[in-house]
Scaffold this motif. Structure first.
Motif, short mmCIF file in Angstrom:
data_model
loop_
_atom_site.label_atom_id
_atom_site.label_comp_id
_atom_site.label_asym_id
_atom_site.label_seq_id
_atom_site.Cartn_x
_atom_site.Cartn_y
_atom_site.Cartn_z
N PRO A 179 0.84 -1.20 0.00
CA PRO A 179 0.00 0.00 0.00
C PRO A 179 0.87 1.25 0.00
O PRO A 179 2.02 1.21 0.46
N TRP B 234 -0.40 -2.38 5.46
CA TRP B 234 -1.86 -2.38 5.31
C TRP B 234 -2.51 -1.72 6.52
O TRP B 234 -3.50 -1.02 6.39
N ALA C 144 -2.38 1.95 6.03
CA ALA C 144 -3.29 2.38 4.97
C ALA C 144 -4.73 2.28 5.43
O ALA C 144 -5.53 3.20 5.21
N MET C 145 -5.07 1.19 6.10
CA MET C 145 -6.45 1.03 6.53
C MET C 145 -6.79 2.04 7.62
O MET C 145 -7.94 2.48 7.74
N VAL D 268 -9.11 7.18 -2.36
CA VAL D 268 -8.51 5.85 -2.28
C VAL D 268 -8.51 5.23 -3.67
O VAL D 268 -9.56 5.16 -4.32
N MET E 233 -7.62 1.78 -5.88
CA MET E 233 -7.30 0.36 -5.76
C MET E 233 -6.81 -0.11 -7.13
O MET E 233 -7.57 -0.09 -8.10
N VAL F 40 -4.50 7.32 -0.57
CA VAL F 40 -4.15 5.94 -0.24
C VAL F 40 -4.26 5.12 -1.52
O VAL F 40 -5.24 5.24 -2.25
N LEU G 180 -4.14 1.20 -2.72
CA LEU G 180 -4.11 -0.17 -2.22
C LEU G 180 -3.73 -1.12 -3.36
O LEU G 180 -4.27 -1.02 -4.47
N HIS H 15 1.73 -8.75 0.02
CA HIS H 15 0.98 -7.60 0.55
C HIS H 15 -0.05 -7.07 -0.43
O HIS H 15 -0.34 -5.89 -0.46
N THR H 16 -0.56 -7.93 -1.28
CA THR H 16 -1.66 -7.51 -2.13
C THR H 16 -2.93 -8.17 -1.63
O THR H 16 -2.90 -9.22 -1.01
N LYS H 17 -4.06 -7.50 -1.89
CA LYS H 17 -5.33 -8.03 -1.39
C LYS H 17 -6.40 -7.90 -2.45
O LYS H 17 -6.31 -7.07 -3.35
N VAL I 271 -11.05 -5.84 0.97
CA VAL I 271 -10.95 -4.49 1.53
C VAL I 271 -12.33 -3.98 1.90
O VAL I 271 -12.56 -3.49 3.01
#
Lengths: 472, 282, 741
Positions: free
Chosen positions: C118, C131, C134-135, C431, C433, C446, C448, C484-486, C491
């Protein structure tokens, strides 16, 4: 460096000889003493004009640059040469043919003229043979340089291996490798054999390390009758063997192209055309080197103007043969029924590579006619320039065989326009000239470039001939 | 091939391809048909080829120099002749041609390779042995289709920056600099399926294996299969189009579309193209 | 044990030998003397992953997300890596085939420029973060205690469908919002609106396969159309005996135009007038006389051949010729496409073109109603340009407090006059993504890192549903590459779980959400399988398919007011050239420019790679003394770009074209600073009826800059076959396709 010792004949003598009039029907002054011949030739191993070192180091520098380019290419891949699909060969193969071609005149001059007893070859055949050997060595370099994986070059050779993997004997490249290998070995042998009596003279006049070298190389030559008679037979046999070999080598090189189907290559007259081209460029180089050596090693008494004149006549004749075969090549394409080949021919003359083609026509077709002018034949600097132009023309000829065919092949999608080699290619080509000159100069410094024993024969024969004429 | 063998059986080492019924008793002869009327020139096949065969992306600068490594390329022509007027309107569309190694039966590249790195396999493929190749590029010089691609650079050094190299197909070697490469008819796929079939004690069934390009082609313009099997789709089309592998001039009905490119050079390609059709009255 | 040791090799060593045998052969020569050496290069498979057999490929079904046609694909997986995508034969859309764009999905996965952690804004720049960090930032705005609601939150996406769309809507509902804005720079909203109004369906099934004559007004159905792979499979049938004829009418030759039997260059924007010219000629025939009301017929009289010819730049005889063909070859199919619709009179153009279908009686024959989706909530959103304008209005009113962006890059694709960049910056929480940083993500607070399309779960419903309804199931083809990817679903679920634990806490992750949703749909498919089996078989098939349910197009409406006016556009002295940017089938609106395979894949029509170029007609070029490679400045009233000229015979003489997709300023090594972005030239002209941007209505002037650079393309100096028999063409009446096997 060890010295050659026999310097007891005064130097001012040479001036007299230079100015002395040589009768028209003689190639060489009949009054040169044998001792003088020895002295003059041996001196070339010792004290050339300073320009020798200039040439040598210039060649060394050029060669070093070529080595640098090759290393760069070796490390990065052939892409640095800007070769591409379809221009897969570029200057490397063009220059390869050029060097192979150059390697033909030495043998022609030496072997053919020896067989037919043309005596005027005697003062000049030695360096011509050396040139043959070194240009073959240079050509062999290009075979390696142009390989994508030069470190695997030995795959091309039929060497014994546990898997019984052979080279592909139907490939003209294997024929090439074989032919060049044979030719290189034979011409080296021929050069060496002819040199043995002279090496003995060197041995007798040298000291130190050179003495050891000449002693080893002269194989115990004493000049006995038995040795001479064996020598004559061997030498003649080699000459007879070399003549057809020389013709076959360039014929085989031409099959690299002639057996392929590419437009501009698929031509029946290619073998004689290549042989003629080879002799042509070889003769031109012999003229160049003639002038060079005559000056650098003060060989004015031996490399005389009458001999040069004969050389020029021969060059002109071969130039005409080459032009004729060239014309035949074009007219068979022109009157033939092959649309693709005709397109290619037209493109060669009018397309992107037209300057190369017309450059060749100027250098190799127009320029030889200047040899008809007396001034060009007798004024050495001009002749030097003309001979270099002829050489350049023959190099262009090889380029225009390779590049336009790739650029305008059967397959229109992959045509190229304006393809140009990179500096690496030019660097390696220049380096090859450096390599050749360096080796040749080194040779001239170590081995007698004029055949002493044969010049002695020649002086003797000339004297006899003159006498006979007078009697008549 | 021992020396004795060579001396004894020298005639069998002569290239005498192709001849009538050459593959009659063979298990396999891989061949292809490309329908130019179905081909839309969309490039799906070429991308599939990049993915399957580990073809390096060379980048703009190298592409400009002519170093592209597309084993299969889509050519786009605007006309048949040698020139067109400047105000030509391409009112019959463009002419697309997928061109890759034609796997010639009498391949000009094979005879000239000094080391035998490219040679004919028993199943009719024109193979390229990377380990044996010395990179003389004579094969490319002699290829009338100019479909051989040389590794001018060590592409592995830059074409797959980490982690792109994880995409590489482990069945296909990544070629080093200085070797020639070309379309293999996805020999890795053929090999795998032939091995499977052999394990099962049978021959490869039609449709069991196909090349990456044929598999991707959205219009199914490419048909691939075993010509030695008369029941295969490829063999049926060859027969239907009256194309004989061993002939350099086909005697076929006027309205049949099959042809092979450059038959007059007597290369005997294994790829039959079907003529593009245009409604000239439209 | 002791005795074994004596023998030099113990059992464990023996197993190791088995393991490294492949490597050992190569390592033996490298000075490795013991069994142990080289062991670090060997992967142990004592406990292999499920289905991982070294050396064996496994194929998993999934769905391609590269374009809205959502083909079913199969991923080839070996040793846990996805290597290649193929078409999924179970898919009614792809039918086992795949395009180049789809193939390149794996390069999103393995892209060296992928975002792997992130990023959080720190002053002017984005810095890598965890994360949690970021969250935390996101939860400050959208967490449990957030009071943001209604129009204060915006979820900006491209076309979305399936459970992504459902989840996004659920997420927004949680904020009492329905502010899901779907923006597509290359939207086909104009044509959809017309078809909705005429047939009642925005995407009726166009049966290419059944037509004997297709007249396509700039519809690039083989290249950049709505469902190119499906259309290509149908096109193949169309070309089989009895062979159909394709006529393409467009200003710039598309890939489809390149495959036409007859290609007509037309002045951009006048397609509708030409269609009405055809209609006028057509209704002269008694058979077509009754197809339309008299008032329409009367209105058509204004479109006589001469006027139409003058306006469109097409020889009036073509009208007679085409009408004759339409008369002879039925059924026909008339298609409108991007260049006809992306005009000031785009709606009218498309309307006039659909009118032809009505007159020819194609409705019900080659144009039929699509099957109804039993899950309407999964139907794709209608992504438009208008959405961007709406968003910009909301942004400039400073009402928006949080903006989530996924799957679009408005900063790159917006025309200069919209100016969303400035307004977006004012949003307190932005944000993005993404799988890779792009121009829009760089503006956000942010960013992600998402899973790539081959790592994620999802369901997709394509806009164009030709055979029944296909719900594409996306499943991971491999373990995630970057730890570290989602998934975007995870999310959103994380946030939802916090805000609405009652409804969402039972979903451990997005996978379970999808799984439950799919299993819930089981009754529709009348499956007798257990839940687990149903799920497994769904994953295995890669698609859920609802068979074709015949329904008729009930009513066809024709509104005389919606026909284009037969007016000639006034000449523009300053900007004499029409600017018709081309849509490349692979780069589309530029979102795929980061994939090297696509960059190196030559454009089919020009074979140019890695760059932008200006297409110009050779005749025009000759008049202006422009040679190939001359660097031209193309200037509209909105700005100017420079690119090299490419002489292209397939373009109308008064038109120039630059392809979309290049000119990124920040999109990884393969896309950044490459070519130019034609979006920045587009004039503020919109379709009068729908408000959609008229992408092909801009006028430009071109100037030579004096530079000339070699254009990088596959094609050589000739574009002709030079008398070789390479592509041989046979006349259709000579070929006997029916005799072929």
């Amino acid at each position: 460096m060890s010295q050659m010792i026999n310097h007891d004949i005064p130097d001012d003598h040479e001036i007299q000889i230079e100015k002395k009039f040589i009768p028209k029907d003689l190639d060489i002054d009949k009054d040169i003493s044998w001792a003088r011949i020895n002295k003059d030739v041996l001196r070339s191993l010792d004290r050339p004009r300073p320009i020798f070192w200039v040439i040598f180091f210039a060649a060394l520098a050029l060669f070093s640059f070529g080595v640098y380019c090759e290393k760069y290419q070796y490390d990065n891949g052939l892409g640095v040469a800007d070769l591409n699909n379809p221009q897969v060969w570029g200057l490397y193969i063009a220059t390869f043919i050029f060097w192979i071609g150059m390697g033909h005149s030495g043998t022609l001059l030496s072997a053919l003229l020896h067989i037919i007893h043309a005596d005027w070859r005697k003062p000049i055949y030695r360096y011509a043979e050396a040139m043959t050997t070194f240009s073959l060595l240079t050509a062999a370099l290009f075979v390696l340089i142009h390989l994508g994986r030069v470190w695997q070059f030995y795959y091309v050779v039929a060497y014994p291996n546990e898997r019984w993997v052979w080279p592909n004997f139907s490939s003209p490249l294997v024929w090439d490798a074989t032919a060049i290998g044979t030719y290189l070995t034979s011409s080296l042998l021929f050069l060496y054999t002819g040199m043995v009596p002279d090496l003995a003279i060197c041995r007798d006049n040298a000291t130190g390390a050179r003495k050891k070298l000449y002693t080893f190389l002269s194989l115990g030559w004493q000049g006995t009758d038995r040795q001479w008679s064996t020598f004559r037979v061997t030498y003649m046999t080699l000459a007879c063997f070399l003549m057809p070999l020389a013709v076959s080598v360039h014929s085989i090189v031409s099959t690299d192209f002639a057996v392929s189907q590419n437009p501009g290559w698929h031509i029946t007259s290619f073998p004689p055309y290549f042989v003629a081209g080879a002799l042509y460029s070889g003769c031109a180089v012999i003229i160049t080197l003639f002038i060079l050596l005559r000056y650098v090693f003060r060989f004015e008494a031996y490399m005389t103007m009458p001999i040069l004149n004969k050389l020029i006549k021969m060059t002109f004749a071969i130039a005409m043969v080459w032009n004729y075969l060239n014309l035949i090549e074009y007219s068979t394409v022109w009157y033939g029924d092959n649309m693709i080949a005709k397109q290619q021919l037209l493109d060669k003359m009018t397309g992107t590579y037209a300057p190369v083609f017309w450059g060749m026509v100027f250098c190799s077709t127009v320029m030889p006619f200047t040899l008809l002018i007396r001034f060009v034949r007798t004024h050495l600097p001009t002749l030097m320039v003309v001979s270099l132009i002829l050489n350049f023309g023959m190099w262009l000829e090889r380029v225009q065989i390779i590049t336009p065919t790739f650029g305008h092949s059967q397959y229109p999608w992959t045509w190229t326009s304006g393809w140009w080699p990179s500096w690496v290619q030019f660097g390696i080509v220049a380096g090859s000239f450096g390599w050749f000159t360096m080796l040749f100069m080194l040779y001239c410094k170590i081995f007698p470039t004029i055949s002493m024993y044969e010049v002695k024969e020649m002086v003797h024969d000339q004297g006899k001939m003159l006498k006979a004429k007078k009697v008549a | 091939m021992s020396l004795n063998n060579l001396i004894k059986n020298w005639t069998s080492f002569r290239a005498r391809r192709p001849y009538l019924d050459q593959y009659k008793n063979a298990d396999y002869k891989w061949a292809m048909v490309i329908d130019l009327d179905a081909c839309t020139g969309c490039n799906a096949c070429t991308t599939a080829c990049y993915a399957e065969n580990n073809l390096p992306v060379v980048g703009k600068e190298r592409f400009e120099k002519g170093h592209a490594m597309h084993w299969m390329r889509i050519e786009r022509y605007w006309g048949e002749g040698e020139s067109v007027p400047v105000d030509m309107v391409p009112d019959k569309g463009a002419q697309f041609l997928p061109m890759m190694c034609q796997q010639c039966e009498a391949a000009p590249c094979e005879v000239v390779c000094p080391v035998g790195a490219t040679h004919h396999s028993a199943d009719g493929l024109n193979t390229q042995v990377y380990n044996r190749c010395v990179g003389s590029r004579y094969c490319s010089a002699n290829c009338p289709y100019k479909v051989r691609y040389f590794n001018w650079w060590q592409y592995a050094d830059f074409a797959w920056p980490n982690p792109l190299e994880l995409q590489l197909n482990p069945d296909v070697s990544v070629r080093s600099k200085g070797v020639m490469e070309k379309c293999t008819f996805c020999v890795q796929r053929l090999r795998e399926s032939m091995d499977h079939a052999k394990t099962d004690g049978r021959l490869v069934r039609d449709g069991e294996v196909t090349t990456a390009c044929a598999q991707a082609c959205p219009t199914s313009a490419i048909t691939f299969g075993n010509l030695a099997n008369p029941q295969s789709q490829v063999a049926k089309v060859w027969k239907n189009q009256q194309i004989a592998l061993e002939k350099d001039e086909q005697k076929k009905d006027e309205n049949m579309r099959g042809y092979r490119i450059f038959e007059e050079f007597r290369t005997y390609p294994s790829v039959v193209y079907l003529e593009r059709v245009r409604d000239l009255e439209a | 044990m002791a005795t074994e040791k004596k023998m030099g090799v113990d059992r464990r060593d023996f197993l190791k030998v088995l393991g490294i045998s492949g490597a050992a052969a190569t390592l033996a020569g490298c000075g490795n003397t013991s069994i142990e050496s080289g062991a670090e290069k060997v992967q142990a498979y004592v406990q292999p992953e499920d289905f991982v057999v070294p050396g064996n490929s496994v194929f998993y079904a999934s769905t391609c997300t590269q374009c809205p046609s959502h083909c079913g694909v199969m991923g080839r997986v070996r040793e846990g890596r996805v290597l290649k995508l193929e078409g999924n034969p179970n898919s009614t859309i792809s039918k086992g085939k795949i395009c180049g764009l789809g193939q390149a999905s794996v390069q999103i996965q393995y892209n060296p420029d992928r975002l792997t952690t992130p990023m959080v804004r720190n002053g002017d720049s984005l810095v890598p973060a965890t994360w949690d960090q970021a969250m935390t930032v996101i939860k400050q705005g959208l967490g449990k205690d957030s009071v943001i609601s209604g129009e204060e939150i915006v979820f900006l996406t491209g076309t979305t469908s399936g459970h992504q769309k459902v989840l996004i809507n659920n997420f927004l509902n949680n904020f009492n919002s329905n502010n899901h804005i779907a923006y597509d720079a290359l939207s086909n909203h104009v044509g959809e609106t017309v078809r909705e109004n005429v047939y009642g369906y925005s995407n009726p099934v166009q049966k290419i396969k059944d037509a004997k004559l297709i007249i396509s007004f700039g519809n690039d159905f083989l290249g950049s159309g709505l469902s190119p792979v499906y259309m290509a499979t149908q096109y193949a049938h169309f070309r089989k005996a009895p062979r159909g004829t394709l006529v393409q009418i467009e200003p710039r030759m598309t890939l489809t135009g390149g495959n036409a039997d007859r290609w007509y260059p037309i002045r951009p924007g006048t397609e509708g007038i030409f269609a009405l010219g055809l209609a006028n000629a057509l209704v002269q025939h008694p058979e077509y006389d009754k197809a339309i009301p008299d008032e329409v017929k009367q209105a058509l009289q204004a479109y006589d051949k001469r006027t139409v010819g003058e306006i469109t730049g097409i020889n009036p005889d073509a009208i007679t010729h085409l009408v004759g063909m339409m008369w002879e070859r039925t059924p026909t199919l008339i298609l409108s496409g991007a260049t006809a619709e992306g005009q000031k009179q785009g709606y009218q153009n498309a309307y006039a073109i659909e009118l032809l279908n009505v007159i020819l009686g194609n409705v019900g024959k080659t144009i039929t109603a699509p099957t109804e989706n039993p899950f309407p909530q999964m139907n794709p959103t209608n992504a438009t340009y208008q959405a961007l304008v709406n968003l910009n209005e909301q942004l400039s009113a400073k009402k928006v407090k949080a903006c989530l962006i996924m799957g679009v890059n408005p900063i790159y694709t917006e025309p200069t006059f919209v100016g969303i960049a400035k307004n977006l910056k004012q949003v307190p929480l932005k944000v993005a993504m993404v799988t890779q940083l792009d121009e829009t993500a760089e503006l956000c607070d942010v960013v992600l890192p998402l899973l790539s399309p081959v790592e994620d779960f999802g369901t997709y419903v394509a806009e164009y549903q030709p055979e029944g309804v296909e719900i594409g199931i996306q499943q991971p083809l491999m373990e995630k590459l970057h730890p570290h990817t989602k998934s975007f679903g995870d999310v959103l679920l994380t946030l939802l779980k916090e805000r609405d634990p009652k409804n969402y806490s039972h979903y451990p992750d997005y996978y379970s959400y999808i799984r439950e949703a799919v299993i819930k749909s089981k009754p529709v498919f009348k499956s007798s399988m257990t839940d687990d089996d149903f799920w497994d078989s769904t994953l295995m098939n890669g698609v859920l398919h609802i068979p074709v349910k015949e329904s008729e197009i009930k009513e066809v409406k024709i509104n005389i007011a919606d026909l284009p006016k037969a007016e000639k556009a006034p000449a523009d002295v300053n900007y004499p050239f029409y600017f018709v940017p081309s849509i490349k089938a692979d780069l589309r609106d530029g979102r795929h420019a980061n994939l090297p395979w696509l960059q190196e894949s030559p454009d089919p029509m020009t074979t140019v790679v890695w760059d932008s170029w200006v297409e110009i007609n050779p005749k025009t070029a000759e008049e202006m003394q422009i040679r190939e490679g001359d660097v031209l400045e193309v200037q509209s009233s909105m700005g100017s770009v420079t690119a090299q000229a490419y002489l292209f015979p397939g373009i109308q003489p008064n038109t120039v074209s630059i392809p979309f997709g290049q000119g990124h300023t920040s999109y990884g090594r393969y896309a950044t600073n490459r070519g130019v972005n034609p979006f920045k030239l587009i004039n503020p002209i919109t379709d009068e009826k729908t408000g959609e941007l008229a992408l092909f209505a801009t006028k430009v002037q071109i100037k030579k800059t004096g530079d000339n650079k070699k254009i990088v393309k596959d094609e050589g100096p000739t574009t002709l076959q030079q008398g070789r028999k390479l592509v041989v063409t046979m006349a259709a009446d000579k070929a006997e396709l029916s005799k072929e096997v």
